[in-house]
Design an enzyme around this catalytic site. Structure first.
Site, PDB file in Angstrom:
ATOM      1  N   GLU A  22       0.827  -1.216   0.000  1.00 43.79           N
ATOM      2  CA  GLU A  22       0.000   0.000   0.000  1.00 43.79           C
ATOM      3  C   GLU A  22       0.857   1.259   0.000  1.00 43.79           C
ATOM      4  OE1 GLU A  22      -3.073   2.459   2.816  1.00 43.79           O
ATOM      5  OE2 GLU A  22      -3.095   0.267   3.018  1.00 43.79           O
TER       6      GLU A  22
ATOM      7  N   THR B  67      -3.667   2.892   5.472  1.00 45.79           N
ATOM      8  CA  THR B  67      -5.008   2.652   6.023  1.00 45.79           C
ATOM      9  C   THR B  67      -5.040   1.589   7.114  1.00 45.79           C
ATOM     10  OG1 THR B  67      -5.556   0.978   4.354  1.00 45.79           O
ATOM     11  CG2 THR B  67      -6.085   3.281   3.821  1.00 45.79           C
TER      12      THR B  67
END
Length: 315
Positions: free
Chosen positions: A131, A171
């Site tokens: 990510e 996240t």
């Protein structure tokens, strides 16, 4: 002789989040619509059980686009990819479907907006995580500075002392650790801009809150998830910090550390956001074979989030 009593406390919410559920559906729908094989760049989500099940259905997982033959669909994983990846796919005239979690895509758009506004960007995250690679790859090299720890935040120096700063986050981070890093940055740079809505996703936050609630009531805890799953590893850390030191990460029932748990009376169980409920049931069944088990679900919040599939797969 009767089996000893054992209470299992199941954290709720646990397991699949909406982004993971959507990504798996994307692979399954693509297989249904276009037939096997369907190629997936990197693990669609960080869970071997999920990946192996999709492989049985005809998904092929590869490291790079150069490993994908011509004229077959290729799917990008839920973690998101750098902009160079779809650009390369288009250059090769490949048919690709992006399974990036919409909450990760939100962070990508924030990065673009901040750069457009002339801001210098700090990303709080773990170096090398897919990510983070994807988010940093939304802009040219060097445009985003990575901060991993409070110490990094103390030492960070802006490239341009006169530019306004903004921070983004991965996240799947620890909510508490991220708060400490943000507070450090704010103490040094009071005008640093924050996301309009928290970047750490609802599922990460909810699962950590559920673990905090459980930890003080358990003398042992299991987190079902993969060692390369950021959100699962954070659940292990949160459980330990919240009062239960006897915490183990297991990928499935065969990994249960029976010796560590043999004197436990109350065992908490949760699952990372990429671990299916099937694995929770498997672990509960394994305990039931050794103990007289009672199961209680401890609900701290309810989730009703769903994400739409890409338009190409809706019909």
């Amino acid at each position: 002789m009767s089996a000893p009593d054992l209470k299992l406390l199941l954290a709720a919410p646990r397991g699949f989040c909406a982004g993971v559920d959507r990504a798996i559906q994307i692979v399954e729908r693509t297989l249904e619509k276009y037939g096997a094989p369907v190629y997936v760049r990197h693990e669609i989500v960080h869970n071997r059980y999920v990946v192996e099940n999709l492989e049985k259905k005809g998904a092929v997982f590869v490291d790079e686009l150069s490993d994908v033959p011509k004229d077959v669909p290729v799917i990008f994983s839920a973690h998101g990819v750098a902009k160079a990846v779809p650009q390369e796919a288009e250059r090769r005239n490949m048919f690709y479907i992006d399974a990036t979690c919409p909450l990760v895509s939100k962070v990508h758009r924030e990065a673009e907006r901040h750069e457009k506004d002339g801001m210098e960007i700090v990303l709080i995250g773990h170096r090398g995580h897919p990510e983070v690679i994807g988010t940093m790859g939304q802009l040219e090299d060097g445009r985003i500075s990575l901060v991993e720890t409070v110490e990094d935040a103390k030492e960070f120096q802006p490239q341009n002392p006169t530019a306004k700063l903004a921070y983004l986050t991965q996240t799947t981070l620890s909510v508490d650790e991220t708060r400490d890093i943000v507070e450090t940055l704010r103490s040094r740079f009071p005008d640093i801009a924050s996301p309009k809505k928290e970047d750490i996703c609802y599922a990460t936050t909810n699962r950590q809150a559920a673990v905090k609630q459980l930890a003080s009531h358990c003398d042992g805890m299991l987190v079902i998830g993969a060692p390369n799953s950021s959100n699962s590893m954070r659940l292990v850390e949160v459980a330990k910090k919240s009062g239960c030191q006897n915490v183990s990460l297991v990928q499935r029932a065969s990994d249960i550390p029976w010796e560590k748990l043999q004197n436990c009376k109350n065992i908490g169980i949760t699952a990372g956001a990429s671990a299916p409920e099937t694995l929770v049931e498997e672990v509960v069944d394994a305990f039931s074979a050794h103990y007289t088990v009672s199961v209680e679900e401890v609900v701290t919040s309810e989730e009703h989030v769903t994400f739409k599939l890409p338009r190409v797969l809706e019909n």
